[in-house]
Design a protein around this motif. Structure first.
Motif, PDB file in Angstrom:
ATOM      1  N   ASP A   1      55.407  47.839  36.778  1.00 47.26           N
ATOM      2  CA  ASP A   1      56.405  47.229  35.903  1.00 47.26           C
ATOM      3  C   ASP A   1      55.963  45.805  35.558  1.00 47.26           C
ATOM      4  N   LYS A   2      56.702  45.194  34.644  1.00 45.87           N
ATOM      5  CA  LYS A   2      56.247  43.902  34.122  1.00 45.87           C
ATOM      6  C   LYS A   2      56.093  42.855  35.226  1.00 45.87           C
ATOM      7  N   GLU A   3      57.046  42.857  36.156  1.00 46.17           N
ATOM      8  CA  GLU A   3      57.007  41.840  37.212  1.00 46.17           C
ATOM      9  C   GLU A   3      55.791  42.048  38.121  1.00 46.17           C
ATOM     10  N   ASP A   4      55.593  43.297  38.520  1.00 48.15           N
ATOM     11  CA  ASP A   4      54.443  43.575  39.382  1.00 48.15           C
ATOM     12  C   ASP A   4      53.129  43.340  38.637  1.00 48.15           C
ATOM     13  N   ALA A   5      53.116  43.726  37.368  1.00 49.78           N
ATOM     14  CA  ALA A   5      51.891  43.509  36.579  1.00 49.78           C
ATOM     15  C   ALA A   5      51.565  42.018  36.521  1.00 49.78           C
ATOM     16  N   ALA A   6      52.608  41.209  36.372  1.00 52.80           N
ATOM     17  CA  ALA A   6      52.380  39.756  36.318  1.00 52.80           C
ATOM     18  C   ALA A   6      51.885  39.252  37.677  1.00 52.80           C
ATOM     19  N   ASP A   7      52.510  39.731  38.757  1.00 51.96           N
ATOM     20  CA  ASP A   7      52.084  39.319  40.107  1.00 51.96           C
ATOM     21  C   ASP A   7      50.618  39.695  40.354  1.00 51.96           C
ATOM     22  N   LEU A   8      50.296  40.929  39.987  1.00 49.55           N
ATOM     23  CA  LEU A   8      48.929  41.399  40.234  1.00 49.55           C
ATOM     24  C   LEU A   8      47.924  40.650  39.353  1.00 49.55           C
ATOM     25  N   THR A   9      48.338  40.315  38.157  1.00 54.07           N
ATOM     26  CA  THR A   9      47.467  39.534  37.279  1.00 54.07           C
ATOM     27  C   THR A   9      47.165  38.181  37.917  1.00 54.07           C
ATOM     28  N   GLN A  10      48.215  37.556  38.452  1.00 53.76           N
ATOM     29  CA  GLN A  10      48.013  36.281  39.151  1.00 53.76           C
ATOM     30  C   GLN A  10      47.046  36.462  40.309  1.00 53.76           C
ATOM     31  N   HIS A  11      47.282  37.520  41.044  1.00 56.79           N
ATOM     32  CA  HIS A  11      46.437  37.802  42.212  1.00 56.79           C
ATOM     33  C   HIS A  11      44.968  37.908  41.804  1.00 56.79           C
ATOM     34  N   VAL A  12      44.737  38.627  40.726  1.00 55.62           N
ATOM     35  CA  VAL A  12      43.364  38.812  40.254  1.00 55.62           C
ATOM     36  C   VAL A  12      42.704  37.466  39.957  1.00 55.62           C
ATOM     37  N   PHE A  13      43.433  36.586  39.291  1.00 55.34           N
ATOM     38  CA  PHE A  13      42.806  35.324  38.901  1.00 55.34           C
ATOM     39  C   PHE A  13      42.636  34.375  40.087  1.00 55.34           C
ATOM     40  N   VAL A  14      43.499  34.523  41.096  1.00 53.72           N
ATOM     41  CA  VAL A  14      43.268  33.755  42.327  1.00 53.72           C
ATOM     42  C   VAL A  14      41.960  34.216  42.972  1.00 53.72           C
ATOM     43  N   LEU A  15      41.766  35.536  42.999  1.00 51.57           N
ATOM     44  CA  LEU A  15      40.520  36.076  43.559  1.00 51.57           C
ATOM     45  C   LEU A  15      39.307  35.624  42.745  1.00 51.57           C
ATOM     46  N   VAL A  16      39.454  35.697  41.445  1.00 53.10           N
ATOM     47  CA  VAL A  16      38.340  35.315  40.561  1.00 53.10           C
ATOM     48  C   VAL A  16      37.991  33.840  40.770  1.00 53.10           C
ATOM     49  N   LEU A  17      39.026  33.011  40.834  1.00 49.77           N
ATOM     50  CA  LEU A  17      38.779  31.578  41.016  1.00 49.77           C
ATOM     51  C   LEU A  17      38.073  31.303  42.341  1.00 49.77           C
ATOM     52  N   GLY A  18      38.552  31.987  43.387  1.00 57.81           N
ATOM     53  CA  GLY A  18      37.962  31.774  44.703  1.00 57.81           C
ATOM     54  C   GLY A  18      36.512  32.226  44.783  1.00 57.81           C
ATOM     55  N   ALA A  19      36.197  33.279  44.054  1.00 50.94           N
ATOM     56  CA  ALA A  19      34.853  33.846  44.164  1.00 50.94           C
ATOM     57  C   ALA A  19      33.925  33.407  43.041  1.00 50.94           C
ATOM     58  N   LEU A  20      34.436  32.599  42.142  1.00 52.12           N
ATOM     59  CA  LEU A  20      33.626  32.209  40.980  1.00 52.12           C
ATOM     60  C   LEU A  20      32.282  31.578  41.353  1.00 52.12           C
ATOM     61  N   PRO A  21      32.245  30.725  42.382  1.00 50.39           N
ATOM     62  CA  PRO A  21      30.935  30.139  42.719  1.00 50.39           C
ATOM     63  C   PRO A  21      29.880  31.180  43.062  1.00 50.39           C
ATOM     64  N   ARG A  22      30.309  32.369  43.459  1.00 49.36           N
ATOM     65  CA  ARG A  22      29.345  33.405  43.830  1.00 49.36           C
ATOM     66  C   ARG A  22      28.974  34.300  42.644  1.00 49.36           C
ATOM     67  N   TYR A  23      29.701  34.129  41.560  1.00 53.57           N
ATOM     68  CA  TYR A  23      29.445  35.017  40.423  1.00 53.57           C
ATOM     69  C   TYR A  23      28.084  34.710  39.792  1.00 53.57           C
ATOM     70  N   GLN A  24      27.318  35.767  39.558  1.00 50.92           N
ATOM     71  CA  GLN A  24      26.027  35.605  38.893  1.00 50.92           C
ATOM     72  C   GLN A  24      25.967  36.546  37.707  1.00 50.92           C
ATOM     73  N   GLU A  25      25.760  35.954  36.569  1.00 50.12           N
ATOM     74  CA  GLU A  25      25.850  36.719  35.329  1.00 50.12           C
ATOM     75  C   GLU A  25      24.821  37.847  35.253  1.00 50.12           C
ATOM     76  N   ARG A  26      23.661  37.608  35.823  1.00 54.29           N
ATOM     77  CA  ARG A  26      22.605  38.606  35.630  1.00 54.29           C
ATOM     78  C   ARG A  26      22.934  39.950  36.299  1.00 54.29           C
ATOM     79  N   ASN A  27      23.848  39.907  37.244  1.00 55.13           N
ATOM     80  CA  ASN A  27      24.208  41.160  37.910  1.00 55.13           C
ATOM     81  C   ASN A  27      25.332  41.909  37.210  1.00 55.13           C
ATOM     82  N   LEU A  28      26.202  41.175  36.592  1.00 59.52           N
ATOM     83  CA  LEU A  28      27.429  41.786  36.091  1.00 59.52           C
ATOM     84  C   LEU A  28      28.014  40.904  34.988  1.00 59.52           C
ATOM     85  N   ALA A  29      28.395  41.542  33.875  1.00 62.76           N
ATOM     86  CA  ALA A  29      29.062  40.777  32.813  1.00 62.76           C
ATOM     87  C   ALA A  29      30.384  40.245  33.350  1.00 62.76           C
TER      88      ALA A  29
END
Lengths: 212, 415
Positions: free
Chosen positions: A71-99
Motif C-alpha cells: 500500500d502507499k504507506e508501506d511503499a513510501a516506507d520501503l522507498t525510504q529504506h532503500v535510499f538509506v541503504l543506498v546512501l550507506g553503501a554508496l562509497p562501495r558502489y563501483q560503476e564498472r560492475n553494475l549500472a
C-alpha cells in the motif's frame, strides 16, 4: 570552494538529470550516464549530490513498490529504506560492475522480497497495474483501444508467471534497460532479452486472438 | 507518430532497429498500463546528510555559516528535479526509517509495557537499578500538544543516559519549541546526548541537521541509534578523538526541528538550537584488541582487524568484500564468551557500512566491558528472507560466510 562545488552540482544536475525525475534510465543517453557517474562520485562525499540522485530515482522506486502490491504507506516506507541503504553503501558502489539504476533496483528488489517474506500474510505478490482505470491514453492515435481492451490486457497479465510480470514491470513501468534488468535479476542479458521478447509476442498474440 | 518513434527508440533493445509497427503499438499499450503514480509529498521532501561524515570542519564554519545541507535545500529548489514546489525538507538519516511506522508504534507499546514492569519491580524490591535508557522510557506520549508530561519527565530526568552521564539541563526555545539537552556521556567509542523536544523524547519531532563539534572544530559523526534521532538519544562517534582528553568541550547545533503534524504532513521549525557544554570523557575505560585475524575458510575472506570495547559499546572492525545491507545483513551472528552458551551476545545492534577507513563496523550495546577469557565471534551473512523461493522469486545469492574468529581482548590497563 563550497560555491564551486554547488555550481558544479547544479551544472551536473542540470545537464544530466534535467529530463525530470520520471525519465527512465533507458532514455538517458551516454552523455547523461557519464554525468550521472560524475554525480555519483561527488555524492560519495557530498549529500547534496545524493539528493539529486534521490530526486531522480525516488518516483521509480516508489512506483516499483506500489506495483509489488504494497500500500502507499508501506511503499513510501520501503522507498525510504532503500535510499538509506543506498546512501550507506554508496562509497562501495563501483560503476564498472553494475549500472547505478540496476544497483538501486537490486536493492529495492531485495527489500521488497524481504518485506514480502516478513509480512506475507498481508501482501499479495501481484506485480500488476493497480489503478482501476489503468489506461490513460495520451496519444489520440491509440484512442481506438478502449477501456475494455485495457482490461483485457490486464487480464492477460494476471495469467503470466510472477517472473514474467516482474520483467514487464522492470521494463515498462520502471524503465530499466534489458542490460539493467539482467543485472537486477541475476541473469544474462541475452536470456532477459529472449524472455522479454517471447513474453511480449505471446501476449500480443493472445491479445489479438481474444480481440478478433 | 512522434510518440511511436519515441517508443521505438526507447525499446530498441527489444525491438531492434526495424521494429515491427504492430509490436510497437502493442508495447505502447503495455507501457500505458503502468501510469506513473503521484509521489507522496513527504518522500519528495527528504534531504540527506551523511551517516558517517569524517570530514573535520573548522568551528567557525560549523557555527557561522550554513552547512552542506543548506546547499541541498538550495539545490532542490533550483534544479527542477521534482521537489521545487515543496518548501520543507525532512532529514532521512537515521535508523528510524528502518522500521515501518506501524512497527514503531508496536515498539513503543512494548517499551511502555517493559517500563511499567521495571518500575513495578523497582518499587517491590526497592533497589536502585542500572539506569534505563531514556529513549525507551518515554516514547509513549504524543508530543503534538507541546505540553510537558511532568510524570514522564520525572522518570526521564531520574534515568539519565546509560553509563556515567553528566547532567546538562540546557534549554533553548524558538517558535514555541523548546529543545533541552538533559544529559550526556562520553567514552572512547561514542558520545551519547539525551535531548528532549518540548519536554519529551518523541517521534513527532525530529531534530534535523545535527552537528556536534569540539573546541578544536572536530566534527563528531552522528551514528544511527536504535530508535532514530527523534527518539531522544543522539549518538556520535568519538573513536577519533585526538589525545584522549578527560573532558570534552562540545558544541551541539540542531539546525531545525521537523514536526509531524497530526493531520498529516510535516512542519519545519527553523533553528538553529545551539548548546555549549562540557562532558567528562571516560577514556581510560577502553579495551582494544588489534587482531588482523583472517578467516579464509569462506569463499570471501574477511579480516577481523580490531575490537574496541568500552562500557557503552563493543565495536568489531571487519575488512573484506562484504557488501552489507545490499545483498544481505549481518544480523545473524553472535559473540560467545568462553564457549559458554549462556553468555552469548547477538550482533546487529548497529552496523556502519561506510566507516571512514572503508571497514565494516559492527557494534553491540551489550555490556561486554568486564568479560574476559576467549571470545568467539561468528558472523553470518543473513539473506533477505529465507533460502526458499517465494512466488518464483529466487533469493539473492550470497557469497561467503559464516566467518568465525577466536580471540582475547586485553584488559583496560594493558590496552
Amino acid at each position: 570552494m563550497k560555491e564551486i562545488k554547488t555550481a558544479q552540482l547544479q551544472n551536473l544536475s542540470g545537464e544530466a538529470l534535467e529530463k525530470e525525475n520520471s525519465v527512465s534510465s533507458s532514455e538517458i543517453d551516454e552523455s547523461g550516464k557519464k554525468k550521472e557517474a560524475e554525480l555519483i562520485q561527488i555524492a560519495k562525499n557530498d549529500p547534496a549530490a545524493f539528493d539529486i540522485l534521490y530526486q531522480h530515482y525516488v518516483l521509480r522506486v516508489y512506483h516499483y513498490f506500489l506495483l509489488r502490491s504494497f500500500d502507499k504507506e508501506d511503499a513510501a516506507d520501503l522507498t525510504q529504506h532503500v535510499f538509506v541503504l543506498v546512501l550507506g553503501a554508496l562509497p562501495r558502489y563501483q560503476e564498472r560492475n553494475l549500472a547505478f539504476a540496476a544497483w538501486i533496483f537490486r536493492i529495492a528488489r531485495n527489500v521488497a522480497t524481504d518485506a514480502y517474506r516478513r509480512d506475507r500474510k498481508n501482501i499479495a505478490l501481484e506485480l500488476l497495474p493497480q489503478t482501476p482505470h489503468p489506461c490513460e491514453w495520451q496519444d489520440p492515435e491509440i484512442l481506438i483501444l478502449q477501456q475494455e481492451k485495457c482490461e483485457q490486457l490486464r487480464e492477460l497479465l494476471t495469467k503470466l508467471s510472477n517472473e514474467k510480470r516482474e520483467l514487464l514491470v522492470f521494463r515498462f513501468a520502471v524503465g530499466l534497460s534489458v542490460n539493467e534488468i539482467a543485472s537486477v535479476m541475476g541473469k544474462s542479458e541475452a536470456a532477459i532479452r529472449k524472455q522479454l521478447s517471447r513474453t511480449l509476442a505471446n501476449l500480443k498474440n493472445q491479445f489479438e486472438e481474444q480481440y478478433q | 507518430m512522434k510518440h511511436k518513434t519515441n517508443v521505438a527508440k526507447n525499446y530498441d533493445d527489444i525491438l531492434g532497429p526495424n521494429g515491427d509497427p504492430d509490436l510497437i503499438s502493442f508495447i505502447e499499450a503495455v507501457e500505458n498500463l503502468y501510469p506513473r503514480p503521484i509521489l507522496p509529498k513527504h518522500l519528495a521532501n527528504f534531504a540527506f546528510i551523511p551517516l558517517y561524515d569524517n570530514i573535520s570542519k573548522p568551528s567557525q564554519e560549523v557555527k557561522g555559516t550554513p552547512m552542506s545541507m543548506d546547499s541541498v535545500v538550495h539545490l532542490s529548489h533550483n534544479s527542477n528535479i521534482g521537489s521545487s514546489v515543496f518548501q520543507k525538507k525532512q532529514k532521512l538519516s537515521s535508523r528510524l526509517f528502518w522500521l515501518p511506522r506501524r512497527r514503531l508504534l508496536l515498539v513503543g507499546f512494548e517499551t511502555v509495557l517493559a517500563l511499567t514492569l521495571v518500575i513495578s519491580l523497582l518499587i517491590a524490591v526497592k533497589v536502585v537499578p542500572n539506569p534505563v535508557t531514556p529513549t525507551v522510557a518515554a516514547n509513549n506520549s504524543s508530543c503534538n500538544d507541546g505540553k510537558t508530561n511532568q510524570a514522564q519527565l520525572g522518570q526521564v530526568s531520574s534515568n539519565p543516559v546509560a553509563g556515567t552521564s553528566t547532567e546538562i539541563d540546557q534549554s533553548q526555545t524558538l517558535n514555541e519549541v523548546t529543545v533541552t539537552v538533559r544529559s550526556a556521556s562520553a567514552d572512547a567509542n561514542r558520545i551519547a546526548i539525551f535531548v528532549t523536544v518540548n519536554g519529551l523524547p518523541c517521534f513527532d519531532y525530529t531534530p534535523s541537521k545535527i552537528t556536534l563539534t569540539n573546541m578544536q572544530g572536530i566534527n563528531f559523526p552522528q551514528m544511527p541509534n536504535a530508535l532514530g534521532a527523534g527518539g531522544g538519544e543522539l549518538l556520535f562517534d568519538s573513536s577519533d578523538i585526538a589525545g584522549r582528553p578527560t573532558t570534552l568541550q562540545l558544541h551541539l547545533s540542531i539546525a531545525s526541528i521537523t514536526k509531524q503534524k497530526t493531520e498529516g504532513g510535516v512542519e519545519l521549525i527553523q533553528g538553529p538550537f545551539n548548546f555549549d557544554f562540557n562532558v567528562p570523557s571516560d577514556v581510560s575505560k577502553v579495551r582494544i584488541a588489534r587482531l588482523n585475524i583472517i578467516d579464509a575458510n569462506s569463499s570471501v575472506p574477511v579480516t577481523l582487524k580490531k575490537v574496541v570495547v568500552t562500557p557503552s559499546e563493543t565495536r568489531l572492525y571487519l575488512q573484506g568484500n562484504i557488501n552489507v545491507g545490499i545483498d544481505y545483513e549481518l544480523k545473524v551472528g553472535n559473540i560467545l564468551i568462553n564457549n559458554d552458551s549462556s553468555n552469548q551476545h547477538q550482533l546487529g545492534t548497529r552496523i556502519i557500512t561506510s566507516s571512514p577507513d572503508g571497514l565494516t563496523v559492527v557494534s553491540l550495546d551489550s555490556p561486554l566491558f568486564n568479560e574476559g577469557g576467549e571470545w568467539s565471534l561468528t558472523v553470518r551473512p543473513h539473506k533477505y528472507g529465507d533460502t526458499k523461493n517465494i512466488a518464483g522469486i529466487p533469493p539473492t545469492p550470497i557469497s561467503g560466510g559464516p566467518w568465525v574468529f577466536r580471540f582475547e581482548v586485553p584488559s583496560a590497563s594493558s590496552s
